[in-house]
Design a protein around this motif. Structure first.
Motif, short mmCIF file in Angstrom:
data_model
loop_
_atom_site.label_atom_id
_atom_site.label_comp_id
_atom_site.label_asym_id
_atom_site.label_seq_id
_atom_site.Cartn_x
_atom_site.Cartn_y
_atom_site.Cartn_z
N LYS A 7 40.50 41.20 31.52
CA LYS A 7 41.39 42.19 32.10
C LYS A 7 40.77 43.57 31.88
O LYS A 7 40.38 43.90 30.76
CB LYS A 7 42.78 42.13 31.45
CG LYS A 7 43.38 40.73 31.35
CD LYS A 7 43.80 40.19 32.69
CE LYS A 7 44.54 38.86 32.52
NZ LYS A 7 44.96 38.29 33.82
N SER A 10 40.18 49.43 36.82
CA SER A 10 39.26 49.86 37.87
C SER A 10 39.57 51.29 38.27
O SER A 10 40.67 51.59 38.75
CB SER A 10 39.38 48.95 39.10
OG SER A 10 38.76 49.55 40.22
N SER A 16 44.84 48.21 36.97
CA SER A 16 44.28 47.16 36.14
C SER A 16 44.11 45.91 36.97
O SER A 16 44.96 45.57 37.79
CB SER A 16 45.18 46.88 34.93
OG SER A 16 45.21 48.00 34.06
N THR A 17 43.00 45.21 36.77
CA THR A 17 42.71 44.01 37.54
C THR A 17 42.04 43.00 36.62
O THR A 17 42.07 43.14 35.40
CB THR A 17 41.86 44.36 38.78
OG1 THR A 17 41.71 43.19 39.59
CG2 THR A 17 40.50 44.90 38.40
N SER A 18 41.39 41.99 37.20
CA SER A 18 40.85 40.92 36.36
C SER A 18 39.64 40.27 37.00
O SER A 18 39.43 40.35 38.21
CB SER A 18 41.92 39.85 36.11
OG SER A 18 42.36 39.28 37.32
N ASP A 54 42.95 33.83 43.84
CA ASP A 54 42.62 34.89 42.91
C ASP A 54 41.38 34.50 42.11
O ASP A 54 40.70 33.53 42.44
CB ASP A 54 43.81 35.21 41.98
CG ASP A 54 44.21 34.02 41.10
OD1 ASP A 54 43.43 33.05 40.99
OD2 ASP A 54 45.31 34.07 40.52
N GLN A 79 38.81 39.43 41.25
CA GLN A 79 40.10 39.40 41.94
C GLN A 79 40.12 40.52 42.99
O GLN A 79 39.89 41.68 42.66
CB GLN A 79 41.22 39.64 40.92
CG GLN A 79 42.55 40.11 41.48
CD GLN A 79 43.31 39.00 42.16
OE1 GLN A 79 43.06 38.70 43.31
NE2 GLN A 79 44.24 38.40 41.44
N HIS A 81 42.60 40.21 45.88
CA HIS A 81 43.81 40.02 46.69
C HIS A 81 43.44 39.65 48.14
O HIS A 81 42.51 38.89 48.35
CB HIS A 81 44.69 41.26 46.59
CG HIS A 81 45.05 41.58 45.17
ND1 HIS A 81 45.99 40.87 44.47
CD2 HIS A 81 44.56 42.53 44.30
CE1 HIS A 81 46.10 41.35 43.24
NE2 HIS A 81 45.24 42.35 43.11
N TYR A 94 38.39 48.08 48.21
CA TYR A 94 37.82 46.87 47.62
C TYR A 94 36.34 46.68 47.93
O TYR A 94 35.65 45.99 47.19
CB TYR A 94 38.63 45.64 48.04
CG TYR A 94 39.90 45.50 47.24
CD1 TYR A 94 39.90 44.88 45.99
CD2 TYR A 94 41.11 46.03 47.70
CE1 TYR A 94 41.05 44.77 45.24
CE2 TYR A 94 42.27 45.92 46.96
CZ TYR A 94 42.24 45.29 45.73
OH TYR A 94 43.39 45.18 44.98
#
Length: 261
Positions: A7, A10, A16-18, A54, A79, A81, A94
């Motif tokens: 985790k 960005s 927060s992302t993963s 994901d 990840q 989306h 992205y």
């Protein structure tokens, strides 16, 4: 192998992302596994997910950890989306995230090689589009790019989603209301640009099941690539848009990767 659910924040996405990461580990006593680590900085496969999934999905639906154990390579699964690995018109940036920020962050967190010859990208469906876009837009960064059942003709035939309402929603959120033909979001245009370039050219791999709803898209991409000097390994056979097919074909991708000896 080491499995890490990472985790992180960005800056590009502003949230927060993963990412899920597999790292090589040399072992001699693990029952049923033969794990190999080739050195301090690992060759890396960035493995991209499809539209409804994901960063955990490749680990949940395939045996990717077991498949790479004897290869000594790391696998980074991010990840993104429903972004189509694109700087969205109504959403996150992205493309900038996946092409610039993510590799830099992953290398700051983990012992991953920055060398072009040690970096590869692959993905399924939406991730196949993302993988080819990375390889063709950033050929200086990627030695090889692979698509499994990829959505490879987005510029001319994006209406491949099963739900007609979702077609417009996804396309408008990602690309807006413009025609992306002849832009950096158009893989067929990117093929021509890389072909004309004097710079490095990634090796390409493409597979699709003959019963897949994206089969015709894949034929368009294959024919366009055949008109260039790029090296494309193409495979097809019976198969639909499902994980049994991808679990089989990711093993072919791993065998195809141009790993340094």
């Amino acid at each position: 192998m080491a499995l890490i659910e990472c985790k992180f924040y960005s800056e590009v996405l502003g949230l927060s992302t993963s990412m899920t990461v597999i790292l090589p580990q040399q072992t001699t006593t693990q029952i049923g596994m033969s794990n190999v680590s080739k050195g301090t900085l690992h060759p890396t496969l960035y493995l991209l997910h499809g539209l409804s999934d994901d960063d955990s999905i490749w680990l949940r639906r395939t045996s990717i950890e077991r498949y790479v154990a004897e290869m000594g390579i790391a696998v980074v699964m991010p990840q993104v989306h429903r972004s189509f690995y694109t700087d969205m018109k109504a959403g996150g940036q992205y493309w900038t995230f996946i092409s610039e920020e993510l590799p830099a962050l992953a290398r700051s967190f983990f012992p991953l090689s920055p060398k072009r010859e040690d970096n590869f990208v692959a993905g399924l469906s939406m991730g196949g589009y993302g993988a080819m876009k990375l390889g063709l837009r950033k050929p200086e960064n990627w030695a090889a790019a692979a698509s499994l059942s990829g959505a490879l003709d987005m510029a001319h035939n994006y209406l491949n989603f099963e739900d007609s309402a979702q077609k417009s929603k996804d396309y408008l959120q990602v690309f807006g209301d413009k025609d992306i033909t002849g832009t950096p979001e158009d893989l067929l245009w990117l093929l021509q640009e890389v072909n004309r370039s004097k710079g490095p050219k990634p090796l390409l791999y493409q597979c699709c099941g003959t019963e897949d709803f994206l089969y015709e898209d894949n034929q368009v991409f294959r024919k366009a690539c055949a008109k260039t000097k790029l090296s494309l390994t193409y495979e097809e056979g019976p198969g639909q848009h499902e994980w049994g097919y991808w679990d089989t074909k990711i093993r072919d991708v791993l065998k195809w990767l141009p790993l340094s000896k």
